[in-house]
Design an enzyme around this catalytic site. Structure first.
Site, PDB file in Angstrom:
ATOM      1  N   SER A  41      60.940  30.040  55.016  1.00 24.30           N
ATOM      2  CA  SER A  41      61.209  31.438  55.387  1.00 24.30           C
ATOM      3  C   SER A  41      62.702  31.664  55.608  1.00 24.30           C
ATOM      4  O   SER A  41      63.422  30.721  55.971  1.00 24.30           O
ATOM      5  CB  SER A  41      60.462  31.775  56.682  1.00 24.30           C
ATOM      6  OG  SER A  41      60.847  33.042  57.163  1.00 24.30           O
ATOM      7  N   TYR A  71      57.022  30.156  64.921  1.00 25.35           N
ATOM      8  CA  TYR A  71      57.008  30.311  63.457  1.00 25.35           C
ATOM      9  C   TYR A  71      58.288  29.738  62.855  1.00 25.35           C
ATOM     10  O   TYR A  71      58.248  28.984  61.870  1.00 25.35           O
ATOM     11  CB  TYR A  71      56.862  31.797  63.124  1.00 25.35           C
ATOM     12  CG  TYR A  71      56.774  32.110  61.643  1.00 25.35           C
ATOM     13  CD1 TYR A  71      55.546  32.118  60.979  1.00 25.35           C
ATOM     14  CD2 TYR A  71      57.917  32.433  60.910  1.00 25.35           C
ATOM     15  CE1 TYR A  71      55.459  32.421  59.631  1.00 25.35           C
ATOM     16  CE2 TYR A  71      57.841  32.730  59.563  1.00 25.35           C
ATOM     17  CZ  TYR A  71      56.611  32.727  58.922  1.00 25.35           C
ATOM     18  OH  TYR A  71      56.535  33.030  57.572  1.00 25.35           O
TER      19      TYR A  71
END
Ligand SMILES: NC(=O)c1ccc[n+]([C@@H]2O[C@H](COP(=O)([O-])OP(=O)(O)OC[C@H]3O[C@@H](n4cnc5c(N)ncnc54)[C@H](O)[C@@H]3O)[C@@H](O)[C@H]2O)c1
Length: 257
Positions: free
Chosen positions: A146, A159
């Site tokens: 990400s 995350y």
């Protein structure tokens, strides 16, 4: 070999292949000539991707799998080898969101995020690499990381850590797999319009600040990432390994300057 069939004769596996970025990558693999194994937790969604691949003339197999369970991942690799006889490329893309400030996040929620995003990719790579190494024909693996491994947002600690772990992990694995002619890379998407983004409240209004900061002038579409994954798994990327590649229209450099 024609450009459009650069994965002809190869077998590609996609986890989280029933929707979003995974589905786009599965379609890109099939378009490039690969037979595709589509894995994920939701059987109906997997069948949807298989149907789309069949409609474009490709070959595909759905294998329901929870990537956080090592036994299920082993069974997925066995099913791939039984059905298609080999494994050349894998896209470990299954992932879950899980955003909340640390004071509000339970231990169980932290474990859920890490179990899928980090351990799930580790388990996938472990058994994919065993199959590729045993066969001796080399291969390519891509994981979904990400843009948040570079930046941050409030509530992204778990995350971000799960994805940052993936960026660190592939650098070490690239050293182990190079001698076997296996390349390992990550794609680090920016904000991509997928079911996950929609679950997190993405709409024209909430995305406007991100679009303003993005040199490309828009958020991403799933196939913006899927096409890069197919390229990374092709011989055109033969000298690329151990890299985490931002696919974000320039958002991260602009947003963090
Ligand atoms: N959409 C974005 O803006 C964005 C940005 C950066 C990274 N990502 C990452 O991209 C990947 C794909 O997400 P997406 O945006 O396409 O959303 P998505 O929710 O459509 O895709 C995630 C897929 O993973 C599957 N999945 C979840 N847990 C699983 C498990 N334990 N085992 C097997 N499959 C499981 C889901 O069923 C789903 O099909 C994820 O890893 C996500 O973290 C997304």
């Amino acid at each position: 070999m024609s450009q459009s069939l650069r994965l002809q004769g190869r077998v590609a596996l996609v986890t989280g292949g029933g929707s979003g970025i995974g589905q786009a990558a599965a379609l890109a693999f099939a378009r490039d000539g690969a037979s595709v194994v589509v894995a994920g937790r939701r059987e109906a969604a997997l069948r949807d991707t298989v149907r789309l691949i069949h409609e474009q003339g490709g070959e595909a197999l759905a294998v329901p799998t929870d990537v956080s369970d090592g036994g299920q991942v082993q069974a997925l690799i066995t099913a791939t080898l039984t059905h298609f006889g080999r494994l050349d490329a894998a896209f470990n893309n299954a992932g879950v969101e899980g955003f909340s400030p640390i004071s509000e996040m339970s231990e169980a929620e932290f474990d859920r995020v890490v179990a899928t995003n980090l351990k799930g990719a580790w388990l996938s790579m472990k058994y994919e690499l065993a199959a590729m190494t045993r066969a001796g024909h080399g291969g390519a693996i891509v994981n979904t990381s990400s843009w948040l491994t570079h930046g941050a947002s409030v509530g992204s600690a778990a995350y971000s850590a799960s994805k940052g772990g993936l960026d660190a992990m592939i650098r070490a694995l690239a050293l182990e797999t190079g001698p076997h002619n296996i390349r390992i890379n990550n794609v680090n998407p920016g904000i991509i319009d997928t079911p996950m983004a929609q679950r997190m409240g993405a709409n024209e209004e909430t995305l406007a600040p991100f679009v303003r900061l993005t040199p490309a002038g828009r958020v991403g579409k799933a196939d913006d990432v899927g096409d890069v994954v197919a390229w990374l798994c092709s011989d055109e990327a033969r000298f690329v390994t151990g890299q985490s590649l931002l696919v974000d229209g320039g958002f991260t450099i602009a947003g963090l300057r």
